[in-house]
Structure formats: structure tokens, C-alpha cells
Scaffold this active site. Structure first.
Site, PDB file in Angstrom:
ATOM      1  N   LYS A 188      -7.013   2.043  -3.388  1.00  0.00           N
ATOM      2  CA  LYS A 188      -6.625   1.552  -2.050  1.00  0.00           C
ATOM      3  C   LYS A 188      -6.636   2.699  -1.024  1.00  0.00           C
ATOM      4  O   LYS A 188      -7.043   2.505   0.125  1.00  0.00           O
ATOM      5  CB  LYS A 188      -5.245   0.891  -2.136  1.00  0.00           C
ATOM      6  CG  LYS A 188      -4.711   0.351  -0.834  1.00  0.00           C
ATOM      7  CD  LYS A 188      -5.542  -0.765  -0.235  1.00  0.00           C
ATOM      8  CE  LYS A 188      -5.011  -1.154   1.138  1.00  0.00           C
ATOM      9  NZ  LYS A 188      -5.893  -2.083   1.839  1.00  0.00           N
ATOM     10  N   THR A 198       0.858  -1.190   0.000  1.00  0.00           N
ATOM     11  CA  THR A 198       0.000   0.000   0.000  1.00  0.00           C
ATOM     12  C   THR A 198       0.890   1.235   0.000  1.00  0.00           C
ATOM     13  O   THR A 198       1.600   1.497   0.975  1.00  0.00           O
ATOM     14  CB  THR A 198      -0.917   0.021   1.239  1.00  0.00           C
ATOM     15  OG1 THR A 198      -1.682  -1.188   1.264  1.00  0.00           O
ATOM     16  CG2 THR A 198      -1.862   1.221   1.185  1.00  0.00           C
ATOM     17  N   LYS A 208       0.194   5.062   8.644  1.00  0.00           N
ATOM     18  CA  LYS A 208       0.922   5.339   7.392  1.00  0.00           C
ATOM     19  C   LYS A 208      -0.055   5.583   6.231  1.00  0.00           C
ATOM     20  O   LYS A 208       0.096   6.525   5.452  1.00  0.00           O
ATOM     21  CB  LYS A 208       1.845   4.147   7.111  1.00  0.00           C
ATOM     22  CG  LYS A 208       2.594   4.130   5.797  1.00  0.00           C
ATOM     23  CD  LYS A 208       1.999   3.231   4.713  1.00  0.00           C
ATOM     24  CE  LYS A 208       1.709   1.828   5.069  1.00  0.00           C
ATOM     25  NZ  LYS A 208       1.211   0.995   3.951  1.00  0.00           N
TER      26      LYS A 208
HETATM   27  P1  NAP Z   1       4.506  -6.409   7.937  1.00  0.00           P
HETATM   28  O1  NAP Z   1       4.127  -7.728   8.492  1.00  0.00           O
HETATM   29  O2  NAP Z   1       4.980  -5.345   8.869  1.00  0.00           O
HETATM   30  O3  NAP Z   1       5.625  -6.663   6.812  1.00  0.00           O
HETATM   31  C1  NAP Z   1       6.339  -5.601   6.240  1.00  0.00           C
HETATM   32  C2  NAP Z   1       7.367  -6.131   5.273  1.00  0.00           C
HETATM   33  O4  NAP Z   1       8.158  -5.024   4.767  1.00  0.00           O
HETATM   34  C3  NAP Z   1       8.385  -7.093   5.919  1.00  0.00           C
HETATM   35  O5  NAP Z   1       8.739  -8.070   4.976  1.00  0.00           O
HETATM   36  C4  NAP Z   1       9.567  -6.168   6.219  1.00  0.00           C
HETATM   37  O6  NAP Z   1      10.799  -6.821   6.335  1.00  0.00           O
HETATM   38  C5  NAP Z   1       9.543  -5.304   4.984  1.00  0.00           C
HETATM   39  N1  NAP Z   1      10.301  -4.041   5.146  1.00  0.00           N
HETATM   40  C6  NAP Z   1       9.983  -2.987   5.916  1.00  0.00           C
HETATM   41  N2  NAP Z   1      10.901  -2.010   5.787  1.00  0.00           N
HETATM   42  C7  NAP Z   1      11.831  -2.474   4.903  1.00  0.00           C
HETATM   43  C8  NAP Z   1      13.016  -1.933   4.340  1.00  0.00           C
HETATM   44  N3  NAP Z   1      13.439  -0.699   4.640  1.00  0.00           N
HETATM   45  N4  NAP Z   1      13.705  -2.688   3.452  1.00  0.00           N
HETATM   46  C9  NAP Z   1      13.282  -3.935   3.133  1.00  0.00           C
HETATM   47  N5  NAP Z   1      12.169  -4.503   3.621  1.00  0.00           N
HETATM   48  C10 NAP Z   1      11.446  -3.775   4.487  1.00  0.00           C
HETATM   49  O7  NAP Z   1       3.300  -5.757   7.122  1.00  0.00           O
HETATM   50  P2  NAP Z   1       2.063  -6.418   6.375  1.00  0.00           P
HETATM   51  O8  NAP Z   1       0.886  -6.371   7.288  1.00  0.00           O
HETATM   52  O9  NAP Z   1       2.451  -7.687   5.732  1.00  0.00           O
HETATM   53  O10 NAP Z   1       1.775  -5.300   5.262  1.00  0.00           O
HETATM   54  C11 NAP Z   1       2.515  -5.228   4.056  1.00  0.00           C
HETATM   55  C12 NAP Z   1       1.833  -4.171   3.175  1.00  0.00           C
HETATM   56  O11 NAP Z   1       0.481  -4.575   2.919  1.00  0.00           O
HETATM   57  C13 NAP Z   1       1.732  -2.777   3.810  1.00  0.00           C
HETATM   58  O12 NAP Z   1       1.875  -1.822   2.803  1.00  0.00           O
HETATM   59  C14 NAP Z   1       0.327  -2.748   4.397  1.00  0.00           C
HETATM   60  O13 NAP Z   1      -0.161  -1.432   4.497  1.00  0.00           O
HETATM   61  C15 NAP Z   1      -0.423  -3.565   3.352  1.00  0.00           C
HETATM   62  N6  NAP Z   1      -1.641  -4.264   3.815  1.00  0.00           N
HETATM   63  C16 NAP Z   1      -1.643  -4.946   5.003  1.00  0.00           C
HETATM   64  C17 NAP Z   1      -2.815  -5.597   5.392  1.00  0.00           C
HETATM   65  C18 NAP Z   1      -2.909  -6.360   6.701  1.00  0.00           C
HETATM   66  O14 NAP Z   1      -4.042  -6.649   7.111  1.00  0.00           O
HETATM   67  N7  NAP Z   1      -1.820  -6.715   7.369  1.00  0.00           N
HETATM   68  C19 NAP Z   1      -3.950  -5.566   4.571  1.00  0.00           C
HETATM   69  C20 NAP Z   1      -3.891  -4.900   3.349  1.00  0.00           C
HETATM   70  C21 NAP Z   1      -2.728  -4.249   2.985  1.00  0.00           C
HETATM   71  P3  NAP Z   1      11.272  -7.383   7.788  1.00  0.00           P
HETATM   72  O15 NAP Z   1      10.558  -8.685   7.957  1.00  0.00           O
HETATM   73  O16 NAP Z   1      12.743  -7.518   7.670  1.00  0.00           O
HETATM   74  O17 NAP Z   1      10.868  -6.345   8.806  1.00  0.00           O
END
Ligand code: NAP
Length: 289
Positions: free
Chosen positions: A171, A96, A239
Site C-alpha cells: 500500500k 493505511t 499522512k
Molecule cells: P475518514 O472518512 O476521515 O474516516 C476516518 C475514520 O477514522 C473515522 O471513522 C474516524 O472517526 C476515525 N478516527 C480518526 N481518528 C480516530 C481516533 N483517534 N479514535 C477513533 N477513531 C478515529 O477516512 P477514510 O477516507 O474513510 O479513510 C480511512 C482509511 O482508509 C485511511 O487510512 C485512509 O488513508 C485509507 N484509504 C482511504 C481511501 C479513500 O479514497 N478515502 C482509499 C484507500 C485507503 P470519526 O468519524 O469520529 O472522526
């Protein structure tokens, strides 16, 4: 088909697992390798860097936290993948991010003869696990058609919203509603409790009422148990509202309520709730006892 997947967080790990289940060959990379280990045990190959991954996969999917993370992995980091991606690679960014960032990435990809789609998802941890996500996609029609069979392994619908950035636009709209609906509900819940109504009465009464957004009912147990274990991290809702109000500045849209609600999530972040589910915003508006 061989697919490269970068980002093994809550969403990415589950989406990638569904690609494996559907028989795709998978190459994975994550900043913290341990999160990729369960998938490697199931047969995914590990790449030592985004650049290494790009040499092997004609389709690259990214599912990362925020624009800065995507920029780092794709473009700015020492081992960024756009520098090594093979001509005609299809990069699908499911993170996102804001629409102008997606358009910037489309331009950077195009300059290196890499095709680009912004394809953020609606749906959380459960739908990601069950391959029930909705994809909002921006980009060229022929690229969307090429991506469809892959996205359909992870979701139940692929919706083409228009040119680059339009998937991210949809989104932003989605999450402006989601973030505000959660705050509206938690404030009303806490208000009701201050009047002497129980959580059970409030939920039972509102369950069949059109005033409550259906997603709130999926969160009922979290409120009842006051256990805000994470599905959608509160920090990413903060965010998303930040990116939405920034985008509104670019388009001269007025977002008075979203700006206020964004700051309520900022207060929740300050209380250390960033890694909890976004329903934990309830802790900011309710009594602590
Ligand atoms: P998450 O569990 O916090 O995962 C974030 C990912 O980004 C991890 O793989 C993390 O790596 C990586 N990352 C963060 N900073 C980085 C950097 N500087 N360099 C390289 N990798 C980096 O988040 P998530 O819930 O899966 O969400 C991922 C995306 O989907 C976000 O944009 C979120 O807004 C969107 N989203 C989430 C949901 C939900 O319900 N969770 C639903 C719809 C959309 P590390 O493992 O090393 O930290």
C-alpha cells in the site's frame, strides 16, 4: 457470520454496508456515533465501545485514519478491544498504516491470542461503494484464507503479499505513485494553462495518451468544475507520504522526490485543503483566478 466493524468514515461506512448487503450480521462502532446511524437503520447493531464490540464478534475489521487512531482503538484507549477480544478472534486492519506499525500490532494481537492481518485497500469512495476494492494482505496464509470470503464481499481481489506488514508495504508503494502522479499532473496542467492551453484541450489530448495515469481521467470533472469534493481526503495522502518516507528511513531507501511531494501536500494542508479531495493540490500550483 457476525462481524465487528470499527470506523464509519468515507471508506468504512461503504465497506460495512456491503457486508450487511451480503447477509452478514454486523456490530459497529465509530468515535462519532452519528456516522453509524444510517447503518444501524439498515440493521447493524451498535456497540458502545470497541471493547464491547470485541466481546461479540469473532472477526473485527478496523478502517481508521492513521496508526495513532488504530493504536487508540485497539490497544491504548480505555475501552480498547484487544483487552476483551475472545481467544482466536481474527482482526483485519484495513487502515493505511506503515508496515512496522502493522508488525507491532500483529505482535500485540498475537500476545493476546488474537490473529492479525494487515489488509489495506486500493480504490476510493466509488469502488468501496461498488465492492470493487483491491485488498493487499499481509499475514499467515490460513488467516488470509479465512478472511477471503469476508473481504470478497467488499472487493474484487484479495492479494496475499506475504507475512505481517507486507500488505501495508504494498500500500505504501501504491500511494507513493498515486501522490506523486497527482502532483506531476496538476503541475503540468497549470503549466499548460499558463501557456494558453485550455483544460479541455489538455484533457482531450491526454485522454488517449499513455503519459497520463488512468486515475487522473476519473478526476477530470473535479478540475473542470474546480470542485474538489472529497473522495480521498488530501490529509490522508499527506499522512501516507509521511508514513512512506518514514518507512524509507527504516529501510535505507532513498525517496528524494516523495519527500518534496509530501511537502507540497503540507502546503495544501496549510491552505485549509486537508478535508478536500487530494486533487485539490492543484490549488497550490495553479493561478487563483
Ligand atoms: P475518514 O472518512 O476521515 O474516516 C476516518 C475514520 O477514522 C473515522 O471513522 C474516524 O472517526 C476515525 N478516527 C480518526 N481518528 C480516530 C481516533 N483517534 N479514535 C477513533 N477513531 C478515529 O477516512 P477514510 O477516507 O474513510 O479513510 C480511512 C482509511 O482508509 C485511511 O487510512 C485512509 O488513508 C485509507 N484509504 C482511504 C481511501 C479513500 O479514497 N478515502 C482509499 C484507500 C485507503 P470519526 O468519524 O469520529 O472522526
Amino acid at each position: 457470520m457476525k462481524i465487528g466493524f470499527i470506523g464509519m468514515g468515507i471508506m468504512g461506512s461503504r465497506m460495512a454496508a456491503n457486508l450487511l448487503k451480503k447477509g452478514h450480521e454486523l456490530v459497529v462502532y465509530n468515535r462519532s456515533k452519528d456516522k453509524a446511524d444510517p447503518l444501524i437503520a439498515q440493521g447493524a447493531h451498535w456497540a458502545d465501545s470497541p471493547a464491547e464490540l470485541a466481546k461479540q464478534a469473532p472477526i473485527i475489521i478496523t478502517m481508521l485514519s492513521k496508526p495513532e487512531a488504530v493504536a487508540e482503538v485497539a490497544l491504548l484507549g480505555k475501552q480498547a478491544f484487544l483487552e476483551t477480544a475472545v481467544e482466536n478472534t481474527l482482526w483485519i486492519d484495513c487502515s493505511t498504516v506503515n508496515p512496522s506499525f502493522s508488525r507491532l500490532m500483529a505482535g500485540e494481537a498475537g500476545a493476546r491470542k488474537v490473529r492479525f492481518l494487515d489488509a489495506p485497500v486500493a480504490g476510493s469512495k466509488g469502488p468501496a461503494e461498488q465492492a470493487q476494492l483491491l485488498f493487499y494482505v499481509g499475514g499467515d496464509k490460513k488467516d488470509v484464507e479465512a478472511a477471503k470470503p469476508v473481504l470478497e464481499c467488499m472487493g474484487k481481489a484479495v492479494m496475499h503479499m506475504g507475512s505481517h506488514g507486507m500488505g501495508s508495504s504494498m500500500k505504501m508503494v501504491n500511494n507513493v505513485i498515486l501522490g506523486q502522479a497527482m502532483v506531476a499532473f496538476t503541475e503540468a496542467l497549470a503549466f499548460g494553462e499558463s501557456l494558453g492551453l485550455t483544460k479541455q484541450t489538455i484533457f482531450d489530448t491526454l485522454a488517449s495518451s499513455p503519459v497520463t495515469a488512468p486515475f487522473i481521467m476519473f478526476k477530470r470533472k473535479k478540475f473542470e468544475d474546480r470542485d474538489f469534493s472529497v473522495e480521498f481526503p488530501l490529509q490522508w495522502m499527506h499522512k501516507d507520504l509521511h508514513l512512506a518516507v518514514d518507512t524509507a528511513f527504516e529501510t535505507h531507501a532513498a525517496m528524494p522526490a516523495a519527500n518534496v511531494v509530501k511537502e507540497i501536500y503540507a502546503l495544501a494542508m496549510r491552505e485549509g485543503l486537508g478535508e478536500k479531495d487530494f486533487a485539490a493540490v492543484y490549488e497550490v500550483v495553479s493561478r487563483k483566478n
